[in-house]
Design an enzyme around this catalytic site. Structure first.
Site, PDB file in Angstrom:
ATOM      1  N   ASP A 294       0.942  -0.842   0.034  1.00  0.00           N
ATOM      2  CA  ASP A 294      -0.086   0.639   0.006  1.00  0.00           C
ATOM      3  C   ASP A 294       1.030   1.333  -0.263  1.00  0.00           C
ATOM      4  O   ASP A 294       1.758   1.336   0.713  1.00  0.00           O
ATOM      5  CB  ASP A 294      -0.703  -0.135   1.556  1.00  0.00           C
ATOM      6  CG  ASP A 294      -1.536   1.376   0.988  1.00  0.00           C
ATOM      7  OD1 ASP A 294      -1.429   2.525   0.837  1.00  0.00           O
ATOM      8  OD2 ASP A 294      -2.707   0.932   2.004  1.00  0.00           O
TER       9      ASP A 294
ATOM     10  N   TYR B 109     -10.776  14.979  -4.109  1.00  0.00           N
ATOM     11  CA  TYR B 109     -10.401  14.553  -5.844  1.00  0.00           C
ATOM     12  C   TYR B 109      -9.675  16.239  -6.799  1.00  0.00           C
ATOM     13  O   TYR B 109      -8.186  15.407  -6.472  1.00  0.00           O
ATOM     14  CB  TYR B 109     -11.447  13.560  -6.265  1.00  0.00           C
ATOM     15  CG  TYR B 109     -10.651  12.987  -7.382  1.00  0.00           C
ATOM     16  CD1 TYR B 109      -9.873  11.901  -7.230  1.00  0.00           C
ATOM     17  CD2 TYR B 109     -10.712  13.578  -8.904  1.00  0.00           C
ATOM     18  CE1 TYR B 109      -9.769  11.156  -8.138  1.00  0.00           C
ATOM     19  CE2 TYR B 109     -10.602  12.724 -10.119  1.00  0.00           C
ATOM     20  CZ  TYR B 109      -9.710  11.738  -9.877  1.00  0.00           C
ATOM     21  OH  TYR B 109      -9.323  11.234 -10.880  1.00  0.00           O
TER      22      TYR B 109
HETATM   23  P1  NAD Z   1      -9.161   2.219 -10.760  1.00  0.00           P
HETATM   24  O1  NAD Z   1      -9.164   1.803  -9.757  1.00  0.00           O
HETATM   25  O2  NAD Z   1      -8.786   0.950 -12.515  1.00  0.00           O
HETATM   26  O3  NAD Z   1      -6.796   1.512 -10.514  1.00  0.00           O
HETATM   27  C1  NAD Z   1      -6.677   2.431  -9.885  1.00  0.00           C
HETATM   28  C2  NAD Z   1      -5.501   1.198  -9.497  1.00  0.00           C
HETATM   29  O4  NAD Z   1      -4.545   2.152  -8.072  1.00  0.00           O
HETATM   30  C3  NAD Z   1      -5.836   0.078  -8.457  1.00  0.00           C
HETATM   31  O5  NAD Z   1      -5.375  -1.225  -8.868  1.00  0.00           O
HETATM   32  C4  NAD Z   1      -5.375   0.209  -6.918  1.00  0.00           C
HETATM   33  O6  NAD Z   1      -5.795  -0.609  -6.216  1.00  0.00           O
HETATM   34  C5  NAD Z   1      -4.371   0.940  -7.000  1.00  0.00           C
HETATM   35  N1  NAD Z   1      -4.241   2.172  -6.128  1.00  0.00           N
HETATM   36  C6  NAD Z   1      -5.001   2.736  -4.924  1.00  0.00           C
HETATM   37  N2  NAD Z   1      -5.364   2.842  -3.741  1.00  0.00           N
HETATM   38  C7  NAD Z   1      -3.673   2.269  -3.531  1.00  0.00           C
HETATM   39  C8  NAD Z   1      -2.613   2.625  -2.982  1.00  0.00           C
HETATM   40  N3  NAD Z   1      -3.110   2.564  -1.558  1.00  0.00           N
HETATM   41  N4  NAD Z   1      -0.995   1.636  -2.973  1.00  0.00           N
HETATM   42  C9  NAD Z   1      -1.152   0.616  -4.062  1.00  0.00           C
HETATM   43  N5  NAD Z   1      -2.058   0.583  -4.844  1.00  0.00           N
HETATM   44  C10 NAD Z   1      -3.303   1.614  -4.756  1.00  0.00           C
HETATM   45  O7  NAD Z   1      -8.202   3.251 -11.239  1.00  0.00           O
HETATM   46  P2  NAD Z   1      -8.280   3.796 -13.095  1.00  0.00           P
HETATM   47  O8  NAD Z   1      -8.928   4.321 -13.530  1.00  0.00           O
HETATM   48  O9  NAD Z   1      -7.231   2.795 -13.347  1.00  0.00           O
HETATM   49  O10 NAD Z   1      -7.654   5.009 -12.392  1.00  0.00           O
HETATM   50  C11 NAD Z   1      -6.029   4.799 -12.860  1.00  0.00           C
HETATM   51  C12 NAD Z   1      -5.167   6.906 -12.441  1.00  0.00           C
HETATM   52  O11 NAD Z   1      -5.785   7.726 -13.133  1.00  0.00           O
HETATM   53  C13 NAD Z   1      -5.666   7.243 -10.568  1.00  0.00           C
HETATM   54  O12 NAD Z   1      -5.108   8.391 -11.077  1.00  0.00           O
HETATM   55  C14 NAD Z   1      -6.747   7.890 -11.675  1.00  0.00           C
HETATM   56  O13 NAD Z   1      -7.120   9.187 -10.634  1.00  0.00           O
HETATM   57  C15 NAD Z   1      -6.606   8.580 -12.896  1.00  0.00           C
HETATM   58  N6  NAD Z   1      -7.819   8.855 -13.459  1.00  0.00           N
HETATM   59  C16 NAD Z   1      -8.679   7.731 -14.488  1.00  0.00           C
HETATM   60  C17 NAD Z   1      -9.704   8.703 -15.043  1.00  0.00           C
HETATM   61  C18 NAD Z   1     -10.515   7.734 -15.981  1.00  0.00           C
HETATM   62  O14 NAD Z   1     -11.594   8.155 -16.395  1.00  0.00           O
HETATM   63  N7  NAD Z   1     -10.927   5.876 -15.513  1.00  0.00           N
HETATM   64  C19 NAD Z   1      -9.816  10.028 -14.937  1.00  0.00           C
HETATM   65  C20 NAD Z   1      -8.515  11.043 -14.683  1.00  0.00           C
HETATM   66  C21 NAD Z   1      -8.083   9.878 -14.270  1.00  0.00           C
END
Ligand code: NAD
Length: 451
Positions: free
Chosen positions: A262, A357
């Site tokens: 984590d 966020y």
């Molecule tokens: P997701 O939830 O599918 O993946 C996020 C990953 O981060 C997960 O595997 C989770 O377990 C891991 N994670 C969370 N907390 C953690 C911790 N404390 N230690 C280690 N790992 C941890 O989300 P996603 O959509 O793939 O997003 C990835 C990034 O892109 C994020 O930073 C998100 O804010 C950003 N983002 C996503 C979008 C979208 O439309 N999906 C848009 C803008 C920004």
């Protein structure tokens, strides 16, 4: 990678196309995305420039090296161009902005589907005098608007090239012209004079390098890990212990390795630094991708939601980065290292229900600004991507009307794919891109949110 965008699928059929036209609905063209072996461009680039510009030669050299055919005029009315590229560095006063109109107005209709429009300028803050700074600043409004007028999946960007950075065009031009930048549009990119190294093989620019990617077990993180591995890196994927099996599967699929922890754990920065130092003799590319949302309007948000988001999305990035760059020449981040953070358009535009966020994601931009000078001193860089609406498991759970609004509220009228974010990160990670430091580039199809 497939998309679940039914609207796009329907409006590509003949009856769907007809209906879309009759009802005045937005056009959503499948985008050209990079496939192994693809050329940078599938057609000629029309190249022009304002008199007195300083980029004609370096531009010609970079395009030749990328095997892009260039033309100086469109010889027939129905001629098409895969790209329009204009060196605007010769524009030194507002009256001369007419050169943009003269070049682009007759040519813009000739841009192919998924074509490119690129304006090159001098960063206003590096202009020699006031009128030049004003004229160069004006390029931003032109490029962002022209990009919004492009159709059929074409995109447009402004690239400010600092004096002395003319030799650093290659990596950025190849990215912007190719299908790798499919979902990037309306962006302003600054290239500085940082040390760059052309890769021996442009298809494997990260050969021999080690990349650490947080949140790598799924979604955007898994796409980043796969893309950096495709580009030659050994990828160390990180994710929470609860997802260790998924993480190991992703790592095994790309010949990488897994480190389950984590990132908010008090000991995580030390453990990550020790692992990368002992197992890999340091790290070349660090991608801070892990992130969470805990949405509530401010009046209804409890402290736990607030604290969880700030600690994963922002504080952990600062702590891990500090651990990797501590120790001067013995730092875990190798010389010429690349740090890439994942922000969000929410952190730029703000979003109701996401004060926690958006605070964290604006803070990520603060990390880029605050760390860039120190990283430049050691030949390293830090940049961020700010994704818009990306098709992931997370966004698939969003209620349909909001999901549809998210997709259509961009100039490309569709959501992006995880690969689009991953390609932008691979661009920043390239040894050819030492001139990119302190940039924040949105991967949002020029979302109507966030400027
Ligand atoms: P997701 O939830 O599918 O993946 C996020 C990953 O981060 C997960 O595997 C989770 O377990 C891991 N994670 C969370 N907390 C953690 C911790 N404390 N230690 C280690 N790992 C941890 O989300 P996603 O959509 O793939 O997003 C990835 C990034 O892109 C994020 O930073 C998100 O804010 C950003 N983002 C996503 C979008 C979208 O439309 N999906 C848009 C803008 C920004």
């Amino acid at each position: 990678m497939s998309t679940t965008d039914r609207y796009q699928q329907l409006t590509q059929t003949p009856p769907g196309k007809f209906l879309r036209g009759r009802l005045g609905l937005p056009e959503s063209t499948p985008l050209r995305r990079h496939e192994p072996g693809d050329p940078v461009l599938h057609g000629p680039a029309l190249v022009g420039g304002a008199p007195g510009g300083r980029l004609a030669k370096p531009l010609a050299t970079a395009l030749r090296a990328a095997s892009v055919k260039t033309i100086k005029s469109l010889d027939a009315d129905d001629a098409q161009a895969a790209a329009l590229i204009f060196d605007a560095t010769g524009i030194t006063r507002s009256e001369d902005l007419a050169a943009l109109h003269d070049f682009f107005s007759p040519a813009i209709a000739a841009v192919q589907a998924s074509g490119r429009l690129i304006v090159l300028g001098t960063p206003p803050e590096r202009a020699a005098y006031r009128r030049q700074a004003v004229a160069q600043r004006a390029l931003e409004g032109f490029t962002r608007s022209a990009a919004k007028e492009l159709r059929h999946g074409a995109t447009g960007q402004l690239v400010y090239v600092a004096p002395g950075a003319e030799g650093n065009l290659d990596g950025t031009l190849r990215f912007l012209l190719s299908g790798r930048s499919a979902y990037v549009s309306g962006q302003v990119i600054r290239i500085g004079a940082g040390a760059s190294q052309a890769p021996g093989d442009w298809d494997r620019p990260l050969d021999g390098r080690v990349a650490a990617v947080t949140g790598a077990s799924r979604g955007i993180g898994a796409a980043i890990a796969a893309t950096l591995a495709r580009d030659g890196a050994h990828v160390v994927g990180l994710d929470v212990p609860a997802l260790e099996d998924d993480l190991k599967a992703v790592a095994a699929g790309i010949g990488g390795s897994a480190l389950a922890l984590d990132i908010t754990d008090p000991d995580a920065p030390r453990a990550i630094a020790a692992h990368l130092k002992q197992e890999h003799r340091g790290v070349d590319v660090v991608v801070h991708n892990a992130g969470i949302t805990r949405d509530r309007t401010l009046g209804r948000m409890d402290a736990d939601r607030w604290n969880a988001v700030i600690s994963v999305n922002l504080t952990a990035i600062e702590r891990v980065t500090d651990a990797l760059i501590a120790g001067g020449s013995r730092a875990v981040l190798n010389e010429g290292g690349r740090i890439v953070c994942v922000s969000s358009i929410s952190g730029i535009a703000g979003n109701a229900g996401q004060t926690n966020y958006a605070t964290s994601k604006a803070g990520v931009i603060g990390v880029v600004d605050a760390y860039a000078p120190a990283l430049a001193e050691r030949g390293a860089t830090i940049n961020a991507v700010a994704p818009g609406f990306i098709e992931t498991q997370m966004t698939a759970k969003v209620p349909l009307p909001i999901r549809e609004a998210g997709r259509r509220m961009s100039s490309l009228s569709q959501g992006g794919l995880p690969i689009d974010v991953a390609e932008a990160i691979a661009w920043f990670a390239s040894p050819a891109c030492g001139g990119l430091n302190g940039n924040v580039v949105r991967v949002c199809g020029q979302s109507l949110l966030g400027a």
